[in-house]
Design an enzyme around this catalytic site. Structure first.
Site, mmCIF file in Angstrom:
data_model
loop_
_atom_site.group_PDB
_atom_site.id
_atom_site.type_symbol
_atom_site.label_atom_id
_atom_site.label_comp_id
_atom_site.label_asym_id
_atom_site.label_seq_id
_atom_site.Cartn_x
_atom_site.Cartn_y
_atom_site.Cartn_z
ATOM 1 N N ASP A 332 0.848 -1.196 0.000
ATOM 2 C CA ASP A 332 0.000 0.000 0.000
ATOM 3 C C ASP A 332 0.880 1.242 0.000
ATOM 4 O O ASP A 332 1.609 1.497 0.957
ATOM 5 C CB ASP A 332 -0.912 -0.004 1.229
ATOM 6 N N ARG A 334 -0.349 4.421 -0.585
ATOM 7 C CA ARG A 334 -1.183 5.618 -0.518
ATOM 8 C C ARG A 334 -0.671 6.626 0.505
ATOM 9 O O ARG A 334 -0.136 6.257 1.538
ATOM 10 C CB ARG A 334 -2.628 5.231 -0.204
#
Length: 403
Positions: A332, A334
């Site tokens: 991830d 983000r």
């Protein structure tokens, strides 16, 4: 040095201010290099000699494009193929008052003259023994390299935006890894910081989101305001769909949704993204006030093309985490600082967050947002996405009861 591995960015900036060096590493969890960094304004024979004697790597001078343009210092190659995207220019020596250019004294003079406004392009010999590096506009928010970290750190310390960097090597010529860097830092009383923490520091302390326009948005879920924001660094656009008056309200219902073109637009059953977006819009539409943020971070931050490549690997048996890693990405990537700043611009400080992802909670809280309550946003699994959701639960810690 303090009794911990990593220092704060504030401590590193204080060191830079007084002419000391700091060690900057790519990532604490990876076996990557550490560089010595100090301000170009503090270049001295002693600094250069320390770097050559103890760090042993290549001495470079990260600096802004504008100054390199003034000095007519061009890129080393027209089309770089170096995998990390480091922008080397031709090497230079200052010609006046120096000899061969290689001594610690000569190199310190060259460094100082690179940032001296009275020095002209004809004052530098090409090639030479100092390697200027072209910093990417936006610093570590645009590229997480040592080049950008050096320029950001010295700028934060109040100096001209140019640094000196040198990779740290071991006595046997191998690259110093984390355990080696810790010993090096203790021996020479130096602080260590990570580029990741510098990114977080800048996102916490600087404004990089600007509202562009807002319009009425009537939908099947109710009447909203659509507010368009622009990231001043990347120029990406992000959307806030707002219901009611949210400014200075407490515990506003919020969904921070990362874009998923396959799920949100084409209703792919590989993931639960489209269903989550529709459920969130419906919930906000029924609330007195609320916000759905639509963040341009396709594929948990790896982009559409790489997400589709990950899909291809999943078709061969990998799960979503394994596929990301096979492509060279963390599970991830983000950045929740974008959403946090958008909410701040909307005047929101405390929220009820619709999410199943503990990482999202931690990410938003790290930017000063108060999350009063987590509101589950679980979608019943289908045959097509059951493995995907199970992987998110087992490997990414998502709070899912139906899987």
């Amino acid at each position: 040095m303090k009794n911990k591995v990593f220092a704060s960015i504030g401590d590193a900036v204080k060191d830079i201010k007084v002419g000391r060096m700091v060690i900057v590493v790519d990532d604490p969890g990876r076996e990557n290099e550490g560089d010595l960094i100090c301000a170009a304004e503090k270049a001295s024979p002693e600094v250069i000699n320390f770097m050559t004697k103890y760090a042993r790597g290549l001495i470079c001078v990260p600096m802004k494009h504008e100054r390199l343009k003034e000095l007519e210092i061009e890129n080393m190659v027209e089309k770089p193929t170096e995998k990390k995207g480091c922008s080397f220019t031709v090497s230079v020596d200052y010609k006046i008052g120096t000899t061969t250019g290689i001594s610690a004294y000569d190199r310190s003079v060259t460094v100082r003259k690179l940032i001296d406004k009275t020095a002209k392009h004809e004052d530098f010999a090409r090639p030479g023994h100092i390697f200027p590096l072209r910093c990417k506009e936006g610093g570590v928010l645009a590229r997480t390299g040592h080049t950008e970290a050096a320029v950001d750190l010295v700028r934060l310390a109040g100096f001209y935006p140019a640094g000196i960097i040198c990779e740290i090597m071991n006595n046997d010529g191998t690259m110093a890894r984390m355990s080696d860097l810790i010993k090096f830092a203790k021996k020479h009383d130096l602080h260590i910081i990570t580029i990741g923490e510098l990114v977080n520091y800048r996102r916490r302390t600087e404004k990089f989101i600007s509202e562009i326009v807002n319009v009425d948005l009537p939908t099947r879920y109710g009447d909203f305001k659509l507010v368009l924001f622009e990231d001043l660094i990347t120029k990406d656009s992000h959307i806030a769909v707002v219901k009611g008056v949210v400014k200075n309200r407490q515990n506003v219902l919020v969904r921070v949704h990362s874009s998923c073109e396959t799920g949100d637009i084409f209703h792919s059953l590989r993931c639960d993204c489209g269903d989550q977006l529709e459920t969130a819009l419906k919930a906000v539409g029924e609330a007195e006030q609320g916000v759905v943020l639509y963040i341009h971070q396709e594929g948990r931050g790896i982009g559409l093309a790489n997400k589709l490549k990950a899909y291809r690997l999943q078709e061969k048996g990998m799960d979503t985490v394994e596929a990301n890693k096979a492509l060279g990405f963390d599970p991830d990537l983000r950045d929740y600082g974008i959403g946090a700043q958008m909410l701040s611009e909307l005047g929101i400080k405390s929220i009820n967050l619709m999410t199943n992802n503990p990482g999202k909670i931690n990410g938003l809280e790290s930017y000063g947002l108060k999350i009063t309550k987590r509101v589950p946003l679980e979608i019943s699994p289908s045959k097509s996405n059951e493995k995907y959701l199970k992987t998110k639960k087992e490997k990414m810690g998502h709070m899912l009861k139906k899987v």
